[in-house]
Design a protein around this motif. Structure first.
Motif, short mmCIF file in Angstrom:
data_model
loop_
_atom_site.label_atom_id
_atom_site.label_comp_id
_atom_site.label_asym_id
_atom_site.label_seq_id
_atom_site.Cartn_x
_atom_site.Cartn_y
_atom_site.Cartn_z
N UNK A 146 -64.28 2.54 -3.16
CA UNK A 146 -63.06 3.26 -3.54
C UNK A 146 -61.81 2.43 -3.46
N UNK A 147 -61.92 1.15 -3.07
CA UNK A 147 -60.73 0.30 -2.94
C UNK A 147 -60.58 -0.66 -4.11
N UNK A 148 -61.54 -0.67 -5.04
CA UNK A 148 -61.41 -1.54 -6.20
C UNK A 148 -60.38 -0.94 -7.16
N UNK A 149 -59.89 -1.79 -8.06
CA UNK A 149 -58.88 -1.30 -8.99
C UNK A 149 -58.94 -2.13 -10.25
N UNK A 150 -58.00 -1.86 -11.15
CA UNK A 150 -57.94 -2.57 -12.43
C UNK A 150 -56.50 -2.99 -12.67
N UNK A 151 -56.34 -4.16 -13.29
CA UNK A 151 -55.00 -4.71 -13.47
C UNK A 151 -54.79 -5.11 -14.92
N UNK A 152 -53.79 -4.48 -15.57
CA UNK A 152 -53.43 -4.89 -16.92
C UNK A 152 -52.78 -6.27 -16.90
N UNK A 153 -52.01 -6.56 -15.82
CA UNK A 153 -51.35 -7.87 -15.72
C UNK A 153 -52.39 -9.00 -15.68
N UNK A 154 -53.43 -8.83 -14.85
CA UNK A 154 -54.46 -9.86 -14.76
C UNK A 154 -55.19 -10.02 -16.10
N UNK A 155 -55.45 -8.90 -16.74
CA UNK A 155 -56.13 -8.95 -18.05
C UNK A 155 -55.32 -9.74 -19.07
N UNK A 156 -54.03 -9.44 -19.15
CA UNK A 156 -53.19 -10.11 -20.14
C UNK A 156 -52.97 -11.58 -19.78
N UNK A 157 -52.96 -11.89 -18.49
CA UNK A 157 -52.85 -13.30 -18.09
C UNK A 157 -54.09 -14.09 -18.52
N UNK A 158 -55.27 -13.47 -18.43
CA UNK A 158 -56.50 -14.17 -18.83
C UNK A 158 -56.61 -14.27 -20.35
N UNK A 159 -56.34 -13.18 -21.03
CA UNK A 159 -56.53 -13.16 -22.49
C UNK A 159 -55.39 -13.86 -23.22
N UNK A 160 -54.16 -13.76 -22.69
CA UNK A 160 -52.97 -14.40 -23.28
C UNK A 160 -52.81 -14.08 -24.76
#
Length: 465
Positions: A146-160
């Motif tokens: 229950x402590x995992x999450x998702x990050x749009x910032x991390x996604x956009x940093x990887x995909x660029x």
């Protein structure tokens, strides 16, 4: 969670975001949905919007809350189990986050962005690619269940995706589009993909933490409940569109209330006299005539950078309702006072008025730092004739005077010479008296009210007139 619980939670989330949804409207939505198919999500969205949304500016907040309570899919969706492995040998088991997968994904994304129909060769849309991007590159494992999450910032940093703009511009130029339009279209397509990634990250977080948690954190309130201090440039443009409709609604409301109050107090003598003809039964009541009363309004507003937006919107609304007053005069100040009454002409463009008010800030600032004491003194010296026994004084500002003289004796003299007075402060009440704020001190001299959004502003102006 049952479908009814989801509906109740959805309606309560809309209310907490500022949409006035009544119990009857919630029941209307249920009645409408009973006659529709849940297989088409957009039809469900339209039915909810038709029964719950009253004004177009509320639609943005409605759509954001709807996407959280009624997501387009759960997890990676049923399509994830049919996604072939990168090697082509079999079906993929879970998502993979590696260099080859990132390179393949960026290539698919570039082709999708270049396509006029925004579809990749295998038929996937930008929405599907955004979901895949978050699933592959946006996971943030937690230390426990229950402590995992998702990050749009991390996604956009990887995909660029912004690095694909130049390639997209060249593709659009090859199709015959001019350079300026190609850059604009490329930016819009990349921006649309970024918004889809952010939306998919919120959807996944909702699955783990619940929709109400995400609504409280991420959903912005409706434009009429958005704080002036928190408004972005796009929000200010939307607020400008709301000023005149708000003034019209206020005028209609005031006209109805004044019509209802047209009769004065009961004239007992005439009523009893008339009841003699009906055997002492007062079938017809008689009332004393109501004396109309209007007041002169003098507005003195701080237009320094921190409260300029609030002051401009307040001035615009007051002037939109100027027919409710005998006369209106407005003065702006930073550390000096300048009259801006002539900026408000009948039929003038609100944008031009805003620009003229912004330009007047330069004339209202002699040293550039807000100084309420100096401003009150200069107003008393130069424009004391604006106030009189029939006048009402309205002061607009956050009462932060940079630790300078507050001019309390001058303000007391101004307040004592008018019929009534108010001070509107755009800061939350809990910040009054903190730092260089003299709100608590000024509130002992003049009644001060919190006014942080268009709703509070409209209610105050209604009570004022």
């Amino acid at each position: 969670m049952s479908l009814l619980d989801t509906h109740i939670g959805f309606v309560e989330a809309l209310r907490s975001a500022g949409l006035p949804v009544s119990l009857a409207e919630g029941l209307d939505a249920i009645a409408a949905l009973e006659r529709l198919s849940w297989a088409d999500r957009e039809t469900v969205r339209s039915a909810y919007a038709a029964t719950l949304v009253k004004r177009q500016p509320q639609r943005v907040t409605f759509d954001a809350v709807f996407d959280l309570y009624y997501p387009r899919m759960v997890g990676d969706g049923v399509a994830a189990s049919r996604t072939p492995d990168a090697s082509g040998d079999g079906v993929q088991e879970g998502v993979r986050d590696g260099g080859p997968e990132l390179g393949r994904f960026r290539e698919d994304l570039a082709e999708a962005l270049e396509s006029q129909e925004r579809r990749a060769r295998d038929g996937r849309t930008l929405q599907d690619l955004a979901s895949e991007a978050v699933g592959r590159f946006g996971a943030m494992p937690g230390r426990g269940p229950g402590l995992s999450s998702w990050s749009a910032y991390t996604t956009l940093q990887r995909v660029s995706p912004h690095e694909l703009i130049e390639r997209l511009v060249q593709a659009l130029l090859a199709e015959g589009m001019d350079a300026e339009r190609a850059e604009r279209v490329a930016g819009q397509r990349v921006g649309a993909f970024t918004a889809l990634v952010e939306g998919d990250a919120r959807r996944r977080i909702v699955e783990e933490k619940g929709p109400q948690h995400v609504v409280d954190v991420t959903v912005r309130p409706t434009i009429d409940r958005l704080d002036f201090a928190a408004a972005r440039r796009a929000d200010l443009v939307e607020m400008r569109r709301e000023i005149l409709p708000l003034a019209r609604r206020l005028a209609v409301r005031l006209t109805k209330e004044q019509h209802a109050r047209r009769r004065g107090p009961l004239d007992m003598r005439r009523t009893v006299r008339a009841s003699i003809s009906t055997g002492g039964v007062p079938l017809t009541t008689h009332h004393r005539p109501k004396r109309p009363h209007r007041t002169d309004l003098v507005v003195l507003c701080d237009v320094s950078g921190s409260v300029a937006s609030f002051a401009q919107f307040t001035l615009m609304l007051v002037y939109a309702l100027r027919e409710e007053f005998t006369g209106v005069r407005a003065f702006t100040f930073v550390d000096d006072v300048v009259e801006v009454s002539d900026r408000f002409r009948r039929g003038s463009d609100p944008v031009e008025v805003m620009e003229a008010l912004a330009a007047s800030t330069a004339h209202a600032a002699r040293f550039g730092r807000t100084n309420y004491g100096r401003a009150f003194t200069r107003f008393a010296e130069s424009h004391a004739d604006a106030l009189g026994p029939r006048s009402s004084l309205l002061v607009l500002g956050d009462a932060r005077s940079n630790y300078s003289d507050l001019g309390l004796p001058v303000l007391r003299e101004l307040v004592s010479g008018v019929r009534q007075s108010w001070w509107l402060n755009p800061e939350h009440r809990r910040h009054w008296g903190s730092g260089d704020s003299a709100a608590d001190t000024y509130a002992e001299v003049i009644p001060m009210s919190e006014c942080r959004n268009l709703t509070q502003l409209g209610e105050f102006v209604h009570d004022l007139v």
